[in-house]
Design an enzyme around this catalytic site. Structure first.
Site, mmCIF file in Angstrom:
data_model
loop_
_atom_site.group_PDB
_atom_site.id
_atom_site.type_symbol
_atom_site.label_atom_id
_atom_site.label_comp_id
_atom_site.label_asym_id
_atom_site.label_seq_id
_atom_site.Cartn_x
_atom_site.Cartn_y
_atom_site.Cartn_z
ATOM 1 N NE ARG A 21 14.788 -4.523 13.075
ATOM 2 C CZ ARG A 21 15.482 -5.112 12.084
ATOM 3 N NH1 ARG A 21 16.660 -4.602 11.726
ATOM 4 N NH2 ARG A 21 15.019 -6.174 11.474
ATOM 5 C CE LYS A 45 14.549 -7.187 15.809
ATOM 6 N NZ LYS A 45 13.296 -7.946 15.740
#
Length: 171
Positions: A21, A45
């Protein structure tokens, strides 16, 4: 030929070759990269950690970038951050988007490209080449397999090939 070329190529290789990401890329720390072992520790995350392999091609460009990086006047708070701007500061998410868009334009790619496009391509190409969906899930850091399935679309060509190859009427 540009001063930032090695850095930018390393960024592309890390995004496409590891499926990172953008936030994972900009926050990547030197102390979490193990080039000799060929992997990196990614904080994803929810501060979940995962180990992600680094391809030989990414390692090559990463090494080139590290040589260039050593020439920068790096601000103390960014000494452990991998990707920096020319002023020795951490790159932003917005800058990564700008870099990818610019490189796509220079390559003559007319389609709208973003860092997420490279992540999506990473997952799709792994699936198309036979990787197990659970492995892809692990590499991308998805909690749910249903999230991984969204990344992996099957194109019409693959569907046609499967019918022609496996349906008994076509043998």
């Amino acid at each position: 030929s540009k001063a930032e070329s090695h850095r930018n190529r390393a960024i592309v290789e890390m995004l496409y070759g590891s499926g990172l990401r953008v936030s994972e890329l900009v926050n990547l720390k030197l102390s979490h990269v193990y080039l000799n072992e060929g992997y990196m520790r990614i904080l994803g995350k929810g501060t979940k950690e995962r180990l992600v392999p680094i391809s030989p091609e990414a390692i090559k460009w990463f090494d080139y970038w590290l040589e260039d990086r050593a020439q920068l006047d790096i601000k103390p708070e960014y000494k452990d951050i991998v990707f920096l701007n020319r002023y020795g500061r951490q790159l932003t998410r917005a800058m990564i988007f700008t870099i990818i868009k610019s490189l796509a334009h220079e390559a003559g790619i007319l389609k709208k490209i973003s860092p997420h496009t490279l992540r999506h391509s990473f997952a799709t190409h792994l699936l198309q080449n036979g990787a197990d969906l659970r492995i892809i899930q692990q590499l991308l850091g998805h909690e749910s397999i249903s999230t991984t399935e969204i990344y992996t679309h099957v194109n019409i060509h693959d569907l046609r090939e499967a019918v022609l190859k496996y349906h008994p009427e076509n043998r």
